[in-house]
Enzyme design. Structure first.
Site, PDB file in Angstrom:
ATOM      1  N   HIS A 127       0.869  -1.171   0.000  1.00 52.23           N
ATOM      2  CA  HIS A 127       0.000   0.000   0.000  1.00 52.23           C
ATOM      3  C   HIS A 127       0.914   1.232   0.000  1.00 52.23           C
ATOM      4  CE1 HIS A 127      -2.853   2.883   1.826  1.00 52.23           C
ATOM      5  NE2 HIS A 127      -3.818   2.023   1.571  1.00 52.23           N
TER       6      HIS A 127
ATOM      7  N   ASP B  52       2.918  -4.809   7.983  1.00 49.75           N
ATOM      8  CA  ASP B  52       1.704  -4.006   7.833  1.00 49.75           C
ATOM      9  C   ASP B  52       0.531  -4.984   7.879  1.00 49.75           C
ATOM     10  OD1 ASP B  52      -0.549  -2.797   6.819  1.00 49.75           O
ATOM     11  OD2 ASP B  52       0.453  -1.837   5.122  1.00 49.75           O
TER      12      ASP B  52
ATOM     13  N   GLN C 261      -4.655  -5.388   6.519  1.00 51.88           N
ATOM     14  CA  GLN C 261      -5.628  -6.272   5.871  1.00 51.88           C
ATOM     15  C   GLN C 261      -5.704  -7.636   6.532  1.00 51.88           C
ATOM     16  OE1 GLN C 261      -7.821  -5.596   3.506  1.00 51.88           O
ATOM     17  NE2 GLN C 261      -7.088  -3.507   3.244  1.00 51.88           N
TER      18      GLN C 261
ATOM     19  N   LYS D 207     -10.771  -1.213   9.943  1.00 54.43           N
ATOM     20  CA  LYS D 207     -10.959  -2.346   9.034  1.00 54.43           C
ATOM     21  C   LYS D 207     -11.359  -3.609   9.793  1.00 54.43           C
ATOM     22  CE  LYS D 207      -7.981  -0.386   5.526  1.00 54.43           C
ATOM     23  NZ  LYS D 207      -6.693  -0.374   4.815  1.00 54.43           N
TER      24      LYS D 207
ATOM     25  N   CYS E 196      -4.593   2.355  -3.850  1.00 56.28           N
ATOM     26  CA  CYS E 196      -3.383   2.875  -3.182  1.00 56.28           C
ATOM     27  C   CYS E 196      -2.198   1.940  -3.376  1.00 56.28           C
ATOM     28  CB  CYS E 196      -3.596   3.098  -1.680  1.00 56.28           C
ATOM     29  SG  CYS E 196      -4.879   4.272  -1.307  1.00 56.28           S
TER      30      CYS E 196
END
Ligand SMILES: *Cc1c(COP(=O)(O)O)cnc(C)c1O
Length: 404
Positions: A121, A198, A201, A224, A362
């Site tokens: 991202h 990261d 997600q 999220k 993104c």
């Protein structure tokens, strides 16, 4: 087994109409919807205990502080961090990554290397580019194959003693690919590099175990995973958080301030300058409780069914290509139809009440790799159904006929 209708009743927005049609929400990768318990908890905080934390001796301030710290411990247990002071409240993944990248400015020397992946991202690319510009370090990129998977042999050959930090997502937002992060972390540690994961997600779909992964940093957002916007967590190993300088100066993050010298507060407060999103931090704990009640095993079973069904049904459409076909995938389908711009399909199906994301998500480098302007991304949550997917497939077929 989940009672999906019962779960759906927890999310008031799922009974809304959009453009006169019942909402079908397949943009969970951008943000998830919120259950009533989360919405109620936010109101309850302001109705009953609103006060600033860590400051007052008065009762409300203590109640708010306690609730905030209880939430921190909840998050600590959720990700299996060793200490609660390794769990920092942030405004989201972007904030967490910038905090670490900024801290590494005091560590990196010209010629050192920062390794990112092609699947990132923008918020896990740009802060590292800025860091490299500031320090003279060099940004290196792990390539992907046609299936959208990281090429691990290439990763191995990029690693060297010059590598100071590797930063990679647990699950790709654009393609849904699950990366072999545990293996990648071990390889990075073998050359002495730190690793940031990261997890933006990943956290809606699984419960990360930061000690088992052995990552040095793990960043994610609350919004999220059924929590409020403007909330997030940065996990960092104690030794690293002690080594990095504070990101922002201000209230809460100090021990003592004089004009000659200021000493910083202990962890985690050293990294939590200013009044945070107190309500959000507390309610993030409520969201985690909710997800654990639903159960990540149940969530994964339901999402696997949805992914298989969507993949099979979408591939019935002639000229449709799915990007990211690795074996390990979260419930995300990113696709295009030959000769049709993704935006046009997105707009037509929106008129039918179906929310998908279109564009580069993104993650422009991935789109450049596939030589496309963007994709249509349908990202599913456990509260979605096969029937909704069937409706989307019919809508996409209709859009295709109108646009061909
Ligand atoms: C959403 C997302 C981000 C950014 O999260 P914010 O909540 O906007 O800070 C970073 N990385 C990935 C993989 C994401 O999906």
């Amino acid at each position: 087994m989940l009672d999906i209708q019962k779960i759906r009743a927890d999310f008031p927005i799922l009974s809304e109409k959009v453009n006169g049609k019942p909402l079908i929400y397949f943009d969970n990768g951008a943000t998830s919807q919120k259950p009533q318990v989360v919405i109620d908890a936010e109101a309850k905080y302001y109705q009953e205990i609103n006060a600033n934390i860590h400051r007052g001796v008065h009762t409300l301030s203590q109640l708010a502080t306690d609730a905030y710290e209880i939430s921190r411990v909840k998050l600590q247990h959720h990700i299996n961090a060793k200490f609660s002071h390794e769990v920092l409240f942030t405004s989201g993944t972007t904030h967490g990554i910038n905090l670490v990248a900024n801290g590494f400015a005091s560590i990196l020397k010209p010629g050192d290397e920062v390794l990112v992946s092609s699947l990132e991202h923008h918020s896990n690319i740009v802060p590292w580019q800025m860091l490299c510009e500031k320090t003279g370090a060099v940004l290196k990129v792990i390539p992907i194959n046609e299936e959208g998977e990281l090429i691990i042999s290439e990763y191995e050959s990029l690693l060297s003693e010059k590598t100071k930090i590797v930063t990679v997502n647990h699950i790709s937002n654009a393609l849904g690919v699950i990366n072999p992060v545990k293996e990648m972390i071990a390889k990075a540690h073998a050359v002495g590099a730190a690793v940031l994961i990261d997890g933006a997600q990943a956290v809606p779909h699984l419960k990360p175990d930061v000690q088992d992964l052995d990552c040095d940093f793990y960043a994610f957002s609350g919004h999220k995973m059924c929590g409020p916007t403007g909330t997030g967590i940065l996990y960092g190993k104690e030794a690293w958080l002690n080594k990095l300088p504070p990101y922002q100066g201000g209230g809460e993050m100090i021990k003592e301030v004089t004009f000659e010298k200021t000493t910083y507060a202990d962890l985690p407060h050293k990294f939590e300058a200013g009044t945070p999103n107190i309500a959000g931090g507390i309610v993030l704990g409520t969201a985690v409780d909710y997800l654990n009640e639903v159960g990540f095993g149940n969530i994964q079973l339901q999402e696997k069914k949805l992914l298989e069904h969507a993949t099979k049904r979408l591939l019935e459409i002639e000229g449709l290509r799915i990007y990211g076909n690795g074996k390990n995938k979260a419930s995300v389908v990113s696709f295009n139809i030959d000769g049709i711009h993704p935006y046009d399909i997105g707009s037509i199906i929106d008129k039918l009440g179906i929310a998908v994301r279109t564009g580069h998500h993104c993650a422009q480098p991935i789109m450049n790799f596939f030589c496309i302007p963007g994709t249509i991304r349908a990202s599913f949550s456990f509260y979605n159904t096969k029937e909704e997917i069937d409706e989307m497939v019919e809508a996409v077929k209709k859009a295709k006929t109108m646009l061909s």
